[in-house]
Design a protein around this motif. Structure first.
Motif, mmCIF file in Angstrom:
data_model
loop_
_atom_site.group_PDB
_atom_site.id
_atom_site.type_symbol
_atom_site.label_atom_id
_atom_site.label_comp_id
_atom_site.label_asym_id
_atom_site.label_seq_id
_atom_site.Cartn_x
_atom_site.Cartn_y
_atom_site.Cartn_z
ATOM 1 N N TRP A 224 6.480 -11.439 -43.845
ATOM 2 C CA TRP A 224 5.998 -12.147 -45.032
ATOM 3 C C TRP A 224 7.033 -11.920 -46.127
ATOM 4 O O TRP A 224 7.277 -10.786 -46.525
ATOM 5 C CB TRP A 224 4.640 -11.606 -45.442
ATOM 6 N N LEU A 225 7.647 -13.005 -46.598
ATOM 7 C CA LEU A 225 8.789 -12.887 -47.495
ATOM 8 C C LEU A 225 8.553 -13.686 -48.768
ATOM 9 O O LEU A 225 8.046 -14.813 -48.716
ATOM 10 C CB LEU A 225 10.053 -13.395 -46.798
ATOM 11 N N ALA A 226 8.920 -13.114 -49.894
ATOM 12 C CA ALA A 226 8.814 -13.797 -51.181
ATOM 13 C C ALA A 226 10.147 -14.436 -51.529
ATOM 14 O O ALA A 226 11.202 -13.814 -51.385
ATOM 15 C CB ALA A 226 8.410 -12.803 -52.269
ATOM 16 N N VAL A 227 10.080 -15.695 -51.971
ATOM 17 C CA VAL A 227 11.295 -16.411 -52.379
ATOM 18 C C VAL A 227 11.053 -17.062 -53.734
ATOM 19 O O VAL A 227 9.904 -17.287 -54.143
ATOM 20 C CB VAL A 227 11.711 -17.477 -51.342
ATOM 21 N N LEU A 228 12.130 -17.378 -54.415
ATOM 22 C CA LEU A 228 12.031 -17.932 -55.764
ATOM 23 C C LEU A 228 11.480 -19.347 -55.762
ATOM 24 O O LEU A 228 10.660 -19.717 -56.598
ATOM 25 C CB LEU A 228 13.401 -17.912 -56.449
ATOM 26 N N ASP A 229 11.930 -20.161 -54.791
ATOM 27 C CA ASP A 229 11.534 -21.568 -54.791
ATOM 28 C C ASP A 229 11.715 -22.149 -53.387
ATOM 29 O O ASP A 229 12.268 -21.497 -52.493
ATOM 30 C CB ASP A 229 12.345 -22.355 -55.820
ATOM 31 N N PRO A 230 11.253 -23.391 -53.168
ATOM 32 C CA PRO A 230 11.390 -24.004 -51.846
ATOM 33 C C PRO A 230 12.833 -24.170 -51.391
ATOM 34 O O PRO A 230 13.112 -24.103 -50.187
ATOM 35 C CB PRO A 230 10.701 -25.365 -52.021
ATOM 36 N N ALA A 231 13.764 -24.383 -52.322
ATOM 37 C CA ALA A 231 15.169 -24.493 -51.926
ATOM 38 C C ALA A 231 15.648 -23.195 -51.296
ATOM 39 O O ALA A 231 16.397 -23.207 -50.302
ATOM 40 C CB ALA A 231 16.029 -24.846 -53.137
ATOM 41 N N ALA A 232 15.207 -22.067 -51.842
ATOM 42 C CA ALA A 232 15.565 -20.777 -51.248
ATOM 43 C C ALA A 232 14.949 -20.631 -49.866
ATOM 44 O O ALA A 232 15.563 -20.056 -48.951
ATOM 45 C CB ALA A 232 15.107 -19.641 -52.164
ATOM 46 N N ALA A 233 13.736 -21.152 -49.683
ATOM 47 C CA ALA A 233 13.086 -21.091 -48.375
ATOM 48 C C ALA A 233 13.844 -21.922 -47.343
ATOM 49 O O ALA A 233 14.046 -21.482 -46.203
ATOM 50 C CB ALA A 233 11.649 -21.580 -48.485
ATOM 51 N N VAL A 234 14.279 -23.128 -47.734
ATOM 52 C CA VAL A 234 15.062 -23.964 -46.819
ATOM 53 C C VAL A 234 16.366 -23.261 -46.447
ATOM 54 O O VAL A 234 16.791 -23.264 -45.283
ATOM 55 C CB VAL A 234 15.329 -25.345 -47.444
ATOM 56 N N GLY A 235 17.008 -22.630 -47.417
ATOM 57 C CA GLY A 235 18.230 -21.895 -47.132
ATOM 58 C C GLY A 235 17.984 -20.720 -46.211
ATOM 59 O O GLY A 235 18.802 -20.419 -45.319
ATOM 60 N N LEU A 236 16.855 -20.039 -46.388
ATOM 61 C CA LEU A 236 16.522 -18.904 -45.526
ATOM 62 C C LEU A 236 16.264 -19.366 -44.098
ATOM 63 O O LEU A 236 16.659 -18.687 -43.139
ATOM 64 C CB LEU A 236 15.293 -18.185 -46.084
ATOM 65 N N LEU A 237 15.607 -20.520 -43.932
ATOM 66 C CA LEU A 237 15.386 -21.062 -42.590
ATOM 67 C C LEU A 237 16.714 -21.285 -41.875
ATOM 68 O O LEU A 237 16.894 -20.882 -40.717
ATOM 69 C CB LEU A 237 14.605 -22.375 -42.671
ATOM 70 N N ALA A 238 17.654 -21.925 -42.558
ATOM 71 C CA ALA A 238 18.967 -22.165 -41.952
ATOM 72 C C ALA A 238 19.654 -20.844 -41.611
ATOM 73 O O ALA A 238 20.298 -20.704 -40.566
ATOM 74 C CB ALA A 238 19.828 -22.986 -42.906
ATOM 75 N N ARG A 239 19.494 -19.877 -42.474
ATOM 76 C CA ARG A 239 20.125 -18.568 -42.272
ATOM 77 C C ARG A 239 19.561 -17.878 -41.022
ATOM 78 O O ARG A 239 20.318 -17.359 -40.194
ATOM 79 C CB ARG A 239 19.859 -17.719 -43.520
ATOM 80 N N LEU A 240 18.230 -17.877 -40.892
ATOM 81 C CA LEU A 240 17.620 -17.222 -39.741
ATOM 82 C C LEU A 240 17.925 -17.952 -38.439
ATOM 83 O O LEU A 240 18.178 -17.335 -37.405
ATOM 84 C CB LEU A 240 16.107 -17.112 -39.939
ATOM 85 N N VAL A 281 7.252 -17.145 -47.654
ATOM 86 C CA VAL A 281 7.524 -17.647 -46.318
ATOM 87 C C VAL A 281 6.871 -16.695 -45.319
ATOM 88 O O VAL A 281 6.991 -15.467 -45.451
ATOM 89 C CB VAL A 281 9.043 -17.719 -46.048
ATOM 90 N N LEU A 282 6.158 -17.247 -44.360
ATOM 91 C CA LEU A 282 5.651 -16.477 -43.226
ATOM 92 C C LEU A 282 6.428 -16.945 -42.006
ATOM 93 O O LEU A 282 6.331 -18.113 -41.617
ATOM 94 C CB LEU A 282 4.157 -16.713 -43.032
ATOM 95 N N THR A 283 7.212 -16.051 -41.447
ATOM 96 C CA THR A 283 8.049 -16.443 -40.309
ATOM 97 C C THR A 283 7.791 -15.534 -39.127
ATOM 98 O O THR A 283 7.431 -14.352 -39.293
ATOM 99 C CB THR A 283 9.544 -16.423 -40.689
ATOM 100 N N GLU A 284 7.947 -16.101 -37.947
ATOM 101 C CA GLU A 284 7.795 -15.317 -36.718
ATOM 102 C C GLU A 284 8.933 -15.645 -35.771
ATOM 103 O O GLU A 284 9.276 -16.813 -35.565
ATOM 104 C CB GLU A 284 6.460 -15.608 -36.044
ATOM 105 N N PRO A 351 12.050 -35.082 -44.399
ATOM 106 C CA PRO A 351 13.103 -34.249 -43.805
ATOM 107 C C PRO A 351 13.103 -32.856 -44.445
ATOM 108 O O PRO A 351 12.866 -32.719 -45.658
ATOM 109 C CB PRO A 351 14.378 -35.021 -44.131
ATOM 110 N N VAL A 352 13.345 -31.833 -43.649
ATOM 111 C CA VAL A 352 13.310 -30.459 -44.155
ATOM 112 C C VAL A 352 14.178 -30.314 -45.400
ATOM 113 O O VAL A 352 13.791 -29.667 -46.384
ATOM 114 C CB VAL A 352 13.760 -29.476 -43.057
ATOM 115 N N SER A 353 15.341 -30.942 -45.389
ATOM 116 C CA SER A 353 16.259 -30.840 -46.518
ATOM 117 C C SER A 353 15.707 -31.467 -47.794
ATOM 118 O O SER A 353 16.156 -31.158 -48.900
ATOM 119 C CB SER A 353 17.598 -31.495 -46.167
ATOM 120 N N ALA A 354 14.707 -32.356 -47.665
ATOM 121 C CA ALA A 354 14.142 -33.058 -48.821
ATOM 122 C C ALA A 354 12.900 -32.374 -49.375
ATOM 123 O O ALA A 354 12.348 -32.836 -50.388
ATOM 124 C CB ALA A 354 13.813 -34.502 -48.448
ATOM 125 N N ILE A 355 12.431 -31.303 -48.746
ATOM 126 C CA ILE A 355 11.207 -30.646 -49.214
ATOM 127 C C ILE A 355 11.323 -30.160 -50.660
ATOM 128 O O ILE A 355 10.421 -30.398 -51.476
ATOM 129 C CB ILE A 355 10.809 -29.509 -48.253
#
Length: 468
Positions: A224-240, A281-284, A351-355
């Motif tokens: 369970w991760l805290a992020v500043l905004d949805p753009a940060a979440a999209v970036g984290l998805l790409a990173r993981l 973000v909740l990621t598994e 599209p994920v990039s447009a969220i």
């Protein structure tokens, strides 16, 4: 009508042909309580042969049919209209698991089998059936297929459409299409099964399905991760995904207002972190190797992400119980909203990039027209599917706001359309969004869909008033 109902009783037995208002009532209202219809009868066949016999009787009598499974749909797709002309065919008695073929990674089940029982049967064979929904204890295979349900693991395994190998379907004529093929390759013309997946019972009645199985994960890491905004979440998805690839099984976005509703209405719910943050973000991540290095990999990546400011805070589940508690927060958002009161709900995809752009622009547009509204946004960021729900924090003001559903929905859906998205990501069309189809679906697409409907169902008996 009495003669027709007697025919139905002869087919399924008197105990399974309900005509009294009190007996039919549980089958005539949708899960949300938004739609209530009427029916001549609720018929509960025991097997495919009885479904076919009922359908032949309906075709002869010109009686419309509403197929129904666990009745957990969210768009009124399994609820009859108020004209009382149709019968409901409830498939919950078709509950056999016909065959498990572990060597072929396939399972054949009937339409009335609850999703959780399919998962359990796969696990008994040391396999995984990956479709996972909050309603998995009560939703049934036929309904899941008819709405092309999604869920939390679409990122890795795909929608229901991508998990179906073959179907058995009773057609509007009462004929049975025997399409239960467990093949990965079958290049012999049109893939007919795809027409019935997501058709919401408007072309025929799914009575059984052959579904894909997968290797069972031996290792899972949940965070369970805290992020500043949805753009940060999209970036984290790409990173993981860059470091773990397809081992990123789920990636859910949750706004602070969504979490607060769960903390308020669900007993035992606890905030995983010590401080409130705007987005989570909740990621598994999962792996089929028991000795996988997933935990080490995730820890190292999160340490760097926190140092970079990409993640504000977070916690990684140390036990299965902790992981379940984190998932419970996500899965109970809809239930918490239901307890809070009525809201204007949207099930959309872009599209994920447009969220991030969608969330920013939608919030600005809505707050400009309706200052102070509460936006509860959450969903499957990994595949671009968001649940975007709106209400007034004050119940006294909310009724007036709900009365403007059409106007509010137009703002949301027009923006989704402008971003090349869809007004229905995983809940279907049903009655709720039927009138929106001409605005957001190309006229050629609608013409082709109507042609397919007329070919399969020339009497227009199947699930009237839904989709088209």
């Amino acid at each position: 009508m009495p003669v027709f109902v007697d025919t139905l009783r002869d087919i399924v037995g008197s105990a399974h042909c309900l005509t009294a208002d009190a007996d039919m009532a549980p089958f005539l209202t949708d899960w949300r309580g938004r739609y209530t219809g009427r029916a001549r009868a609720v018929v509960m066949p025991a097997d495919t042969a009885e479904v076919a016999a009922v359908m032949r009787a309906c075709a002869a009598a010109g009686c419309p049919v509403v197929p129904q499974g666990g009745n957990t749909g969210l768009c009124g797709g399994a609820t009859p209209l108020d004209d009382g002309a149709a019968i409901v065919i409830n498939l919950s008695r078709l509950r056999r698991i016909r065959h498990v073929d572990a060597a072929n990674n396939a399972i054949t089940v009937e339409a009335g089998v609850p999703l959780a029982l399919v998962q359990a049967a796969a696990e008994e064979a040391d396999r995984l059936f990956p479709l996972s929904l909050a309603s998995e204890g009560s939703c049934e295979v036929g309904g899941v297929i008819s709405t092309n349900a999604g869920g939390v693991q679409v990122l890795r395994y795909g929608n229901t459409r991508e998990l179906v190998l073959g179907l058995e379907v009773v057609l509007p004529s009462g004929e049975i299409w025997h399409g239960l093929r467990a093949l990965r390759k079958d290049n012999t013309g049109y893939d007919l099964k795809q027409l019935f997946i997501g058709a919401e019972g408007t072309l025929g009645i799914v009575t059984a399905a052959t579904l894909k199985l997968f290797a069972r994960p031996r290792c899972a890491v949940t965070a369970w991760l805290a992020v500043l905004d949805p753009a940060a979440a999209v970036g984290l998805l790409a990173r993981l995904r860059g470091v773990a690839g397809d081992r990123v099984t789920a990636f859910e976005l949750i706004s602070r207002p969504s979490l607060e509703l769960v903390l308020q209405h669900i007993p035992g719910a606890r905030d995983p972190l010590d401080r409130a943050c705007p987005w989570y973000v909740l990621t598994e991540l999962t792996d089929t190797q028991a000795g996988s290095n997933l935990a080490t990999l995730l820890d190292a990546e999160l340490e760097q992400a926190i140092a970079d400011g990409a993640v504000l805070d977070g916690t990684v589940a140390a036990t299965g119980a902790q992981a379940s508690a984190l998932w419970s927060l996500r899965e109970n958002i809809s239930e918490a909203q239901k307890r809070e009161g009525v809201s204007i709900k949207h099930d959309i995809s872009v599209p994920v990039s447009a969220i991030p752009e969608f969330l920013d622009r939608a919030s600005l547009a809505l707050q400009a027209c309706h200052p102070g509204i509460r936006i509860v946004a959450f969903g499957h960021l990994g595949d671009g599917n968001l649940h975007y729900n709106l209400s007034r924090p004050s119940r006294d003001e909310n009724a007036t706001f709900i009365a403007r559903t059409e106007e509010v929905g137009r703002i949301v859906h027009d923006l989704v359309h402008a971003l090349n998205g869809s007004i229905s990501a995983e809940h279907g069309i049903g009655q709720l969004k039927r009138e929106l189809m001409p605005r957001y679906k190309a006229s050629l697409e609608l013409e082709l869909m109507r042609g397919i409907k007329a070919l399969f169902d020339p009497q227009m008996l199947m699930n009237p008033g839904k989709v088209l």
